[in-house]
Design a protein around this motif. Sequence first.
Motif, PDB file in Angstrom:
ATOM      1  N   ASP A 170     -40.766 144.481   8.354  1.00  0.00           N
ATOM      2  CA  ASP A 170     -40.245 145.463   9.095  1.00  0.00           C
ATOM      3  C   ASP A 170     -40.378 145.126  10.606  1.00  0.00           C
ATOM      4  N   GLU A 171     -40.051 145.779  11.484  1.00  0.00           N
ATOM      5  CA  GLU A 171     -40.077 145.782  12.658  1.00  0.00           C
ATOM      6  C   GLU A 171     -40.943 147.352  13.246  1.00  0.00           C
ATOM      7  N   PHE A 172     -41.986 147.080  13.663  1.00  0.00           N
ATOM      8  CA  PHE A 172     -42.864 148.368  14.061  1.00  0.00           C
ATOM      9  C   PHE A 172     -42.700 148.318  15.652  1.00  0.00           C
ATOM     10  N   ASP A 173     -42.269 149.521  16.109  1.00  0.00           N
ATOM     11  CA  ASP A 173     -41.852 149.617  17.681  1.00  0.00           C
ATOM     12  C   ASP A 173     -42.211 150.833  18.173  1.00  0.00           C
ATOM     13  N   PHE A 174     -42.377 150.811  19.442  1.00  0.00           N
ATOM     14  CA  PHE A 174     -43.024 151.995  20.095  1.00  0.00           C
ATOM     15  C   PHE A 174     -41.806 152.695  20.926  1.00  0.00           C
ATOM     16  N   VAL A 175     -41.627 154.285  20.575  1.00  0.00           N
ATOM     17  CA  VAL A 175     -40.685 154.816  21.694  1.00  0.00           C
ATOM     18  C   VAL A 175     -41.580 155.584  22.611  1.00  0.00           C
ATOM     19  N   ASN A 222     -50.885 160.299  12.290  1.00  0.00           N
ATOM     20  CA  ASN A 222     -50.170 159.371  11.327  1.00  0.00           C
ATOM     21  C   ASN A 222     -49.308 160.345  10.246  1.00  0.00           C
ATOM     22  N   MET A 223     -48.078 160.426  10.725  1.00  0.00           N
ATOM     23  CA  MET A 223     -47.429 161.514   9.955  1.00  0.00           C
ATOM     24  C   MET A 223     -45.998 160.676   9.672  1.00  0.00           C
ATOM     25  N   GLY A 224     -45.945 159.553   9.747  1.00  0.00           N
ATOM     26  CA  GLY A 224     -44.718 158.743   9.455  1.00  0.00           C
ATOM     27  C   GLY A 224     -43.708 158.677  10.529  1.00  0.00           C
ATOM     28  N   SER A 225     -42.566 157.865  10.542  1.00  0.00           N
ATOM     29  CA  SER A 225     -41.882 157.596  11.636  1.00  0.00           C
ATOM     30  C   SER A 225     -41.071 158.795  11.858  1.00  0.00           C
ATOM     31  N   SER A 226     -40.730 159.536  11.157  1.00  0.00           N
ATOM     32  CA  SER A 226     -39.558 160.672  11.403  1.00  0.00           C
ATOM     33  C   SER A 226     -40.544 161.549  12.220  1.00  0.00           C
ATOM     34  N   ILE A 279     -46.317 158.527  22.852  1.00  0.00           N
ATOM     35  CA  ILE A 279     -45.834 157.492  22.057  1.00  0.00           C
ATOM     36  C   ILE A 279     -45.155 157.837  20.742  1.00  0.00           C
ATOM     37  N   ALA A 280     -44.215 157.267  20.238  1.00  0.00           N
ATOM     38  CA  ALA A 280     -43.730 157.259  18.731  1.00  0.00           C
ATOM     39  C   ALA A 280     -43.861 155.934  18.054  1.00  0.00           C
ATOM     40  N   GLY A 281     -44.595 155.804  17.018  1.00  0.00           N
ATOM     41  CA  GLY A 281     -44.860 154.550  16.471  1.00  0.00           C
ATOM     42  C   GLY A 281     -43.916 154.672  15.225  1.00  0.00           C
ATOM     43  N   GLY A 325     -46.833 159.181  14.614  1.00  0.00           N
ATOM     44  CA  GLY A 325     -45.789 158.076  13.908  1.00  0.00           C
ATOM     45  C   GLY A 325     -46.382 157.337  12.785  1.00  0.00           C
ATOM     46  N   GLY A 326     -45.962 156.335  12.389  1.00  0.00           N
ATOM     47  CA  GLY A 326     -46.699 155.733  11.256  1.00  0.00           C
ATOM     48  C   GLY A 326     -48.055 155.246  11.456  1.00  0.00           C
ATOM     49  N   GLN A 327     -48.745 155.233  10.432  1.00  0.00           N
ATOM     50  CA  GLN A 327     -49.752 154.579  10.479  1.00  0.00           C
ATOM     51  C   GLN A 327     -49.826 153.130  10.773  1.00  0.00           C
ATOM     52  N   CYS A 328     -50.797 152.302  11.704  1.00  0.00           N
ATOM     53  CA  CYS A 328     -50.538 151.034  11.812  1.00  0.00           C
ATOM     54  C   CYS A 328     -51.879 150.514  12.129  1.00  0.00           C
ATOM     55  N   LEU A 329     -52.252 149.313  11.477  1.00  0.00           N
ATOM     56  CA  LEU A 329     -53.414 148.633  11.965  1.00  0.00           C
ATOM     57  C   LEU A 329     -53.235 148.175  13.107  1.00  0.00           C
TER      58      LEU A 329
END
Length: 638
Positions: A587-592, A434-438, A451-453, A413-417
Amino acid sequence: MERKEFRELTPVEDARKLVSRIKVLPGIEYTHVGNATGRILAEDVLSGVDVPAFNRSVKDGYALRAKDTYKATEPEPVVLRLTASIPAGCADRFFVNDGETIEISTGAPIPEGADAVIMVEQTKQTEDTVYIYQPVHIAENIMRAGSDIMKGERVLRKNTRIGSREIGVLASIGKMEVPVKKLLVGIISTGDELIEPGKELKPGKIFDANSYAIAANVEECGAIPRMYGIVPDEGKLMEEALDRAINECNIVLTSGSTSAGIGDIMYRIIEDKGETLTHGIAIKPGKPVVIGMINGVPTIGLPGNPTSALSIFNEFVAPIIYNSLGVAPSFKAKVSAVMGTGIRSGGREELFPVGLVRGRVYPADKTSGAITTLADADGIIEIKAQTEYIEAGSPVEVTMFGNARSPDIMFVGGQCLGVDLLEDMTGKMIRTLNMGSSAGFTAIAGGTTDIAGVNMPDAEGKYNLPVIMKMGLTGVVLVKGYRRKLGLIFRPGTEVAELGDLPGKRLINRNRGSGTRAILDMEIGRLAAEKSIPRAELTKTIEGYNSGSKTHRSVCDAIKSGRADVGFGLKAAAEEAGLAFIPVTEDEFDFVIRKDVMDAPEIKSLLSALSSHEFSERLPAGFHTYERTGEIISPSGI
Ligand code: AMP
Ligand code: MG
């Protein structure tokens, strides 16, 4: 220039047979034990000493004559007279007579006259009297001289790979100079685009990864790498480097310039100087490989792409090294696992890099040409040419790359600290792509991640859940994460105050498919609406709008280096990079998360860290937890 076409590829089996017949004769050298790890013994090693060199005690206790203890019982102990004490390392001579005993430490030499040692726990001592409560038999608790290793005994065999245990043996017999095989493998990287790692990276250039990665691989096989550096794509220079390496080494490896591109001439040079045994093997990745022989020196042209180069090395170079060294390729462990997802193949035999997470196998192929394909993989699976599809759940064998720990959790997913922080707090190893949300959504839909971030808004600015619904994802839950401040990032002093200042500036955008890019698009759309112009009109005036940097950190790098004036991203990333930041939105960073892994201890530990007080305390600047943090939403129930 005429282009070479790979019309006739050598079948893998034929290529394997070919390399199994190639063998060179290594030399011998003496190396200090301290440098011998991974090397191959060139001769048997015989011990010049007894180990231990003297009879020694294996317990703390009392040395005595066994027959003196035979009558000892718990109620009626035998009484012996204590005459001395022998510590470990003591060289003095002592003697034990009938009725006497000497205190002795573990590892100390047994005094003359004694034939057994009783453990201190089975005795009691008062001044110079020792009470013995149990009988001992002759030789009890004594290790005889030479009982571990006898003088003259062969302790290690020729062709043994030297590891920690072998080094322990060598040191314990005092052998410091070890005869090892000396198989020199020359390494040449080719390409005008290559730069020595550590030097400044110029535009259009890339660091030479192959020299170092191949050298490490050569060492892992027990041979000695010799690097000849980077050679530009120029026939004469390549020939010179090759001549030198062939003169000095037993095997020569080049990388790059083997395919059919302009300037790819390595295979011609090998052909001119010697004999080409094969050019082009029917295998993915990395068919453009040349195997040749120049003056009796096997010369292999590996593909330039680092992942291909290493795969081909494992498959076709390592066997030549092992043959020549006389060792079996021992450390390629095979692990049985099941496919975590289906994969499509077909046409050619494939060495498919995969990740292995909790017994499940995931494809680890990003785009070809990414070195991280190998770094993110734990091993490979072999797929036969006639196999078109391997179904999820099918058993497969993974040939592991080494003893590397395989990860506990897969994250795409997205890179996140914040994810870095979760990894630190749980001590779990999270493999993050880290390849982004899509990409995260796609991976979770395909079952290729735990997990997808994600931070993907819909048109109304609602985060993540609408995407799940739209994609019709089932078998997943949405775990609400945290909120993050996003805004404009720029070098201090740049004239930027708000989103409206973007036109005329050079923007470094995030990659298509990243949530952060979608959020910027939403904000730009809002701005365009305010100005009553179409959004596309506005983006046209922003130079670099079509750029696509994959992480927040790389956005900051582009701005710091002056390649761009402004970016859109996390406050925390801006601060980390020492750049200025103006907030625009949150934004809202969530976990699928896949439902079937929710009960795995690794995931549980991650979720409890997410909801902890410590987590919210330690979040970086601009991040905060809120009332929804940790909330679990099951989309099917909505
Ligand atoms: P080539 O086989 O020379 O056409 O190279 C194929 C690809 O691998 C190109 O994108 C090269 O830039 C890249 N490449 C070649 N050599 C290296 C190297 N030593 N390290 C990293 N990448 C390389
Ligand atoms: Mg090249």
